[in-house]
Write an enzyme that holds these catalytic residues in place. Structure first.
Site, PDB file in Angstrom:
ATOM      1  N   GLY A  29       0.815  -1.206   0.000  1.00 43.29           N
ATOM      2  CA  GLY A  29       0.000   0.000   0.000  1.00 43.29           C
ATOM      3  C   GLY A  29       0.848   1.255   0.000  1.00 43.29           C
ATOM      4  O   GLY A  29       2.080   1.206   0.142  1.00 43.29           O
ATOM      5  N   THR A  31       1.300   3.812   2.090  1.00 44.97           N
ATOM      6  CA  THR A  31       2.101   4.163   3.260  1.00 44.97           C
ATOM      7  C   THR A  31       3.267   3.202   3.420  1.00 44.97           C
ATOM      8  O   THR A  31       4.391   3.611   3.737  1.00 44.97           O
ATOM      9  CB  THR A  31       1.238   4.171   4.529  1.00 44.97           C
ATOM     10  OG1 THR A  31       0.063   4.959   4.299  1.00 44.97           O
ATOM     11  CG2 THR A  31       2.001   4.777   5.701  1.00 44.97           C
ATOM     12  N   ALA A  85      -2.867   0.415   7.015  1.00 47.91           N
ATOM     13  CA  ALA A  85      -4.215  -0.080   7.287  1.00 47.91           C
ATOM     14  C   ALA A  85      -5.223   0.845   6.626  1.00 47.91           C
ATOM     15  O   ALA A  85      -4.965   2.036   6.419  1.00 47.91           O
ATOM     16  CB  ALA A  85      -4.467  -0.155   8.790  1.00 47.91           C
ATOM     17  N   ASP A  86      -6.366   0.284   6.291  1.00 49.52           N
ATOM     18  CA  ASP A  86      -7.458   1.091   5.746  1.00 49.52           C
ATOM     19  C   ASP A  86      -8.289   1.712   6.859  1.00 49.52           C
ATOM     20  O   ASP A  86      -8.800   2.822   6.715  1.00 49.52           O
ATOM     21  CB  ASP A  86      -8.336   0.233   4.834  1.00 49.52           C
ATOM     22  CG  ASP A  86      -7.553  -0.313   3.653  1.00 49.52           C
ATOM     23  OD1 ASP A  86      -6.959   0.505   2.922  1.00 49.52           O
ATOM     24  OD2 ASP A  86      -7.514  -1.540   3.465  1.00 49.52           O
ATOM     25  N   LYS A  96      -7.995  -4.184   6.578  1.00 50.34           N
ATOM     26  CA  LYS A  96      -6.925  -4.093   5.600  1.00 50.34           C
ATOM     27  C   LYS A  96      -7.357  -4.809   4.333  1.00 50.34           C
ATOM     28  O   LYS A  96      -8.350  -5.512   4.313  1.00 50.34           O
ATOM     29  CB  LYS A  96      -5.635  -4.727   6.141  1.00 50.34           C
ATOM     30  CG  LYS A  96      -4.989  -3.937   7.268  1.00 50.34           C
ATOM     31  CD  LYS A  96      -3.749  -4.617   7.830  1.00 50.34           C
ATOM     32  CE  LYS A  96      -2.749  -5.034   6.788  1.00 50.34           C
ATOM     33  NZ  LYS A  96      -2.316  -3.943   5.897  1.00 50.34           N
ATOM     34  N   GLU A 105      -0.742 -10.419   3.656  1.00 45.76           N
ATOM     35  CA  GLU A 105      -0.523  -9.516   4.782  1.00 45.76           C
ATOM     36  C   GLU A 105      -0.820 -10.216   6.104  1.00 45.76           C
ATOM     37  O   GLU A 105      -0.091 -10.051   7.082  1.00 45.76           O
ATOM     38  CB  GLU A 105      -1.396  -8.271   4.629  1.00 45.76           C
ATOM     39  CG  GLU A 105      -0.918  -7.333   3.533  1.00 45.76           C
ATOM     40  CD  GLU A 105      -1.876  -6.191   3.258  1.00 45.76           C
ATOM     41  OE1 GLU A 105      -1.440  -5.187   2.671  1.00 45.76           O
ATOM     42  OE2 GLU A 105      -3.071  -6.300   3.615  1.00 45.76           O
ATOM     43  N   LYS A 123      -7.259   7.448   9.321  1.00 43.08           N
ATOM     44  CA  LYS A 123      -7.537   6.009   9.337  1.00 43.08           C
ATOM     45  C   LYS A 123      -8.041   5.523  10.697  1.00 43.08           C
ATOM     46  O   LYS A 123      -8.476   4.377  10.813  1.00 43.08           O
ATOM     47  CB  LYS A 123      -6.277   5.229   8.957  1.00 43.08           C
ATOM     48  CG  LYS A 123      -5.705   5.586   7.581  1.00 43.08           C
ATOM     49  CD  LYS A 123      -6.704   5.306   6.472  1.00 43.08           C
ATOM     50  CE  LYS A 123      -6.190   5.719   5.114  1.00 43.08           C
ATOM     51  NZ  LYS A 123      -5.057   4.927   4.642  1.00 43.08           N
TER      52      LYS A 123
END
Length: 233
Positions: A29, A31, A85-86, A96, A105, A123
């Site tokens: 992702g 980040t 993380a989402d 996630k 993951e 988040k």
């Protein structure tokens, strides 16, 4: 600070937890990508680490910036897993898998002594579920699996659409060849109960609820300050 700058702030703070000789889980992702780039700079300056990446893209980026990577077959136990993380809910519960790497993951997180999440303050939520929950499923029997998911959700008092993730005109495929249903259920107040219920459905391979895996989160606040959230025992 804008969103991209905050990701870099969180990623830079995460480097303080990385020690020479560590075996790292390396997430996926936007980040996590910032962390990989910064880690590459540290490796170029003499840091010795080795990583297991959670997606083809993350592995490719690691190689591009000079971070040594291997597999869980070679190193089945990791010191630290660093990932994004989402959503970050109460007591380090997570959603996630927005990028589709949820299975790898979770495998890497489970193989690690500690899972450290890096994110910006947007988040952090009081209740999980505003972000659609990814559910990785087998390609066979899609309609049956979806119906079972919807029936289960109704039994738990959850309502909302369960949609097949698309990539253009074709279903999105994970690195492992699975399809993904995105479940828009709004509020998930009992993530552990939902997690267990999903795993009882034939056809469900994995889902994006991470319960009991993350120990702390590095949160970049809007003003650039850092806040550390930790799981309660």
């Amino acid at each position: 600070m804008n969103a991209q700058e905050l990701k870099k702030v969180a990623a830079a703070k995460a480097l303080e937890f990385v020690q020479d000789g560590m075996r790292l889980g390396i997430g996926s992702g936007s980040t996590a990508n910032e962390f990989i780039r910064l880690l590459g700079e540290r490796v170029a300056n003499g840091l010795h680490v080795i990583g297991v990446a959670t997606s083809h893209y993350s592995e490719q980026l690691c190689r591009q910036v000079g971070v040594p990577v291997t597999t869980l077959e070679q190193i089945p136990e990791l010191d630290l897993d660093i990932d994004g993380a989402d959503e970050i809910g109460p007591n380090m519960t997570l959603i996630k898998g927005g990028g589709g790497a949820l299975l790898r993951e979770k495998i890497v997180a489970a193989a690690s002594h500690e899972m450290l999440i890096i994110a910006d303050e947007t988040k952090v939520v009081k209740t999980l579920g505003a972000f659609a929950l990814p559910i990785a499923v087998n390609q066979f029997g899609l309609s049956v699996t979806r119906s079972a998911i919807e029936k289960m959700a109704k039994g738990l008092g959850l309502s909302g659409k369960v949609t097949l993730r698309m990539n253009g005109d074709n279903p999105f495929k994970t690195d492992d060849g699975h399809f993904i249903f995105d479940a828009s259920w709004g509020h998930i107040v009992q993530p552990k109960l939902l997690s267990n219920a999903l795993f009882e459905i034939p056809g469900v391979i994995e889902h994006g609820l991470f319960v009991g895996l993350a120990s702390r989160s590095i949160i970049a606040m809007a003003d650039g300050q850092i806040k550390i959230l930790e799981k309660k025992c």
